[in-house]
Design a protein around this motif. Structure first.
Motif, short mmCIF file in Angstrom:
data_model
loop_
_atom_site.label_atom_id
_atom_site.label_comp_id
_atom_site.label_asym_id
_atom_site.label_seq_id
_atom_site.Cartn_x
_atom_site.Cartn_y
_atom_site.Cartn_z
N ALA A 135 0.80 -1.23 0.00
CA ALA A 135 0.00 0.00 0.00
C ALA A 135 0.83 1.28 0.00
N GLY A 136 2.11 1.20 -0.31
CA GLY A 136 3.00 2.36 -0.19
C GLY A 136 2.52 3.59 -0.96
N ASP A 137 1.85 3.38 -2.10
CA ASP A 137 1.46 4.53 -2.92
C ASP A 137 0.01 4.94 -2.70
N ARG A 138 -0.63 4.32 -1.72
CA ARG A 138 -2.03 4.65 -1.45
C ARG A 138 -2.11 5.93 -0.61
N THR A 139 -3.07 6.77 -0.93
CA THR A 139 -3.26 8.02 -0.19
C THR A 139 -4.01 7.73 1.10
N ILE A 140 -3.46 8.21 2.20
CA ILE A 140 -4.11 7.97 3.51
C ILE A 140 -4.19 9.30 4.29
N PRO A 141 -5.17 9.40 5.20
CA PRO A 141 -5.27 10.62 6.01
C PRO A 141 -4.38 10.50 7.25
N VAL A 142 -3.62 11.54 7.51
CA VAL A 142 -2.72 11.51 8.67
C VAL A 142 -3.07 12.66 9.61
N GLU A 143 -3.17 12.35 10.89
CA GLU A 143 -3.39 13.38 11.90
C GLU A 143 -2.02 13.86 12.34
N ILE A 144 -1.81 15.17 12.30
CA ILE A 144 -0.50 15.71 12.66
C ILE A 144 -0.64 16.58 13.91
N GLY A 145 0.23 16.30 14.89
CA GLY A 145 0.13 17.00 16.19
C GLY A 145 -0.12 15.94 17.25
N THR A 146 0.23 16.24 18.49
CA THR A 146 0.15 15.18 19.50
C THR A 146 -1.28 14.75 19.80
N GLN A 177 -4.93 17.71 9.83
CA GLN A 177 -5.00 16.46 9.08
C GLN A 177 -4.46 16.70 7.69
N LYS A 178 -3.78 15.69 7.15
CA LYS A 178 -3.19 15.84 5.83
C LYS A 178 -3.29 14.52 5.08
N LEU A 179 -3.51 14.60 3.78
CA LEU A 179 -3.50 13.38 2.97
C LEU A 179 -2.10 13.19 2.40
N MET A 180 -1.61 11.96 2.42
CA MET A 180 -0.29 11.70 1.84
C MET A 180 -0.16 10.21 1.52
N PRO A 181 0.78 9.85 0.64
CA PRO A 181 0.97 8.42 0.39
C PRO A 181 1.51 7.73 1.64
N LEU A 182 1.07 6.50 1.84
CA LEU A 182 1.50 5.75 3.04
C LEU A 182 3.02 5.71 3.15
N ARG A 183 3.70 5.57 1.99
CA ARG A 183 5.17 5.50 2.01
C ARG A 183 5.77 6.77 2.64
N GLU A 184 5.17 7.92 2.28
CA GLU A 184 5.67 9.19 2.81
C GLU A 184 5.41 9.27 4.32
N PHE A 185 4.24 8.79 4.72
CA PHE A 185 3.91 8.78 6.15
C PHE A 185 4.93 7.93 6.91
N ILE A 186 5.23 6.75 6.35
CA ILE A 186 6.18 5.85 7.03
C ILE A 186 7.56 6.51 7.12
N SER A 187 8.02 7.08 5.98
CA SER A 187 9.39 7.61 6.03
C SER A 187 9.49 8.89 6.85
#
Ligand SMILES: O=C(O)CCC(=O)C(=O)O
Ligand SMILES: [Fe+2]
Length: 451
Positions: free
Chosen positions: A238-249, A258-268
């Protein structure tokens, strides 16, 4: 190969037209007309035209989707968004020159995949789930096109509690964030039961709203065996799939977004930051409460809905506390709702879900890593200082591990239970039971909510 996939997945013009015709009368005739002509153009191979019409329509639908509360958005706009996403993705794909050059093909595939994911995330299912199917094929093509070696470059995440040293080695974030392991006092410990019968679970836990940690239930999941859910595996699937990420503690803080980004970017960037990002302390990112398994159904093969989630307690009053953090507990509980909502919670050490409660029964499965969890039963609510506003009334104002005695004097006298949830354990959280969750390592949990 590239064009063959398109051929195999290509929906029939008649079925797309049929889906569009179902919208007649529910959206304005001019929008309906434009969608029709966009679909016509696509099937007449006027891909530039269908692409620009789809983009225009997507902008229009976007306005409709983002006006007011999500639950009040008419499903017809979500369907329209999905259809236009499908036509846009197919048009991008069809327009792509089959250059044979991996680089340019991969860019086109990624663009089309992003469009599909937006359709899945913002739209509603159409044409027998064509968008997730198309997305799956696109991800497979992208992964297949990657040079050997780059597919599995990522390190393993340890999901074994006894291997903390190893966990620290790979989850550098845990080290830099100085994660504190709380000491669990025997007085507060949540009991564990190994694989109880459905009857036992219903009688001694569901009916009396008593939390419990179930062992021996999820440890045979494919996701659990041989530490399948490594970062490398997630990137491949799923590295290239767009996922929603919550940013901040915490979602209760002002700097939260909240930001959308590819899972790979979230992981790295967030789960496994490089040395340079480590030095300039970057915020915590959390893939939280996301219906990842609807978006990427092939991940469902790695897990099983526990049988306990099919037990119904008919007398449970489910008419309060339906609104809270956006999305969480916000759904209107439908008594006919037999679906089990499956959500993914994936992130580095240090993610915090502030003390809150949800309206449904919850089995929280810990697949990778460890989490510190504190529970307060509903009868302690008066000592927990819920937010006053309508949206956050299911969330406490208290910072559980660092409470202000001056502002919240009663909090320290509230009774609670706690645990460090380990990989392979399933925590039952009754409806309206307050829970606070902090990840101690890189962690992947799956929650099952049911009525
Ligand atoms: O794991 C977390 O961070 C929170 C989980 C949660 O709130 C839930 O499953 O309802
Ligand atoms: Fe929750």
């Amino acid at each position: 190969m590239f064009q063959q996939v398109l051929k195999d997945l290509m929906p029939k013009k008649a079925s797309v037209m049929n889906e569009v015709s179902l919208m007649r009368g529910k959206i304005s005739p001019d929008v309906n007309f434009l969608i029709n002509s966009c679909v016509e153009d696509y099937f007449n191979e006027k891909h530039q035209l269908s692409l620009s019409k789809a983009e225009e329509l997507l902008d229009f639908c976007w306005e409709k989707l983002n006006k007011g509360h999500w639950k009040n958005v008419d499903i017809v706009w979500r369907k329209a968004y999905s259809i236009c996403s499908l036509i846009k993705a197919l048009s991008i794909f069809s327009e792509a020159p089959s250059s044979g050059q991996l680089g340019s093909e991969s860019l086109v595939l990624k663009k089309a995949l992003e469009v599909c994911d937006m359709g899945i995330l913002m739209g509603a299912p159409i044409l027998d789930g064509i968008l997730p199917q198309l997305a799956l094929q696109l991800q497979l093509l992208i992964t297949a096109g990657k040079p050997e070696g780059s597919k599995n470059e990522e390190v393993q995440v340890s999901n074994c509690a006894t291997e903390k040293e190893e966990t620290y080695m790979v989850t550098k974030r845990a080290k830099t964030r100085h994660v504190i392991y709380p000491k669990i006092s025997p007085r507060h410990v949540i009991p564990k039961v190994n694989c109880p019968s459905l009857h036992h679970f219903q009688m001694y836990h569901m009916e009396v709203a008593r939390p419990v940690i179930l062992t021996g239930v999820i440890d045979k999941w494919p996701a659990m065996t041989s530490r399948k859910w490594s970062l490398a595996y997630l990137n491949t699937v799923a590295g290239d799939r767009t996922i929603p990420v919550e940013i901040g503690t915490k979602y209760t803080e002002d700097d939260w977004s909240q930001k959308l980004m590819p899972l790979r970017e979230f992981i790295s960037s967030f789960v496994e930051p490089t040395e340079s990002t480590e030095e300039t302390e970057c915020p915590v990112g959390y893939l939280a409460q996301h219906q990842l398994f609807n978006q990427i159904p092939e991940l469902l093969d790695d897990i099983t809905i526990p049988d306990y989630c099919y037990i119904k307690i008919c007398s449970y009053p489910s008419d309060e506390g339906k609104y809270g953090k956006e999305g969480e507990g916000t759904e209107v509980v439908d008594d006919d709702d037999d679906e089990v909502d499956i959500n993914a919670w994936f992130g580095p050490a240090g993610t915090i879900s502030p003390l809150h409660h949800d309206p449904k029964h919850n089995c929280l499965a810990q697949v990778v890593g460890e989490k510190y969890i504190r529970l307060y039963s509903q009868d302690q609510s008066s000592k927990l200082y819920p937010h006053q506003g309508f949206l956050l009334h299911n969330t406490s104002q208290v910072d559980v591990e660092n409470p202000s005695a001056a502002r919240f004097p009663e909090f320290s006298s509230a009774c609670y239970q706690e645990c460090i949830l380990q990989p392979g354990e399933l925590l039952y959280i009754p409806p309206k039971c307050w829970h606070y969750v902090r990840s101690l390592t890189t962690s992947f949990s799956v929650s099952f909510w049911w009525n």
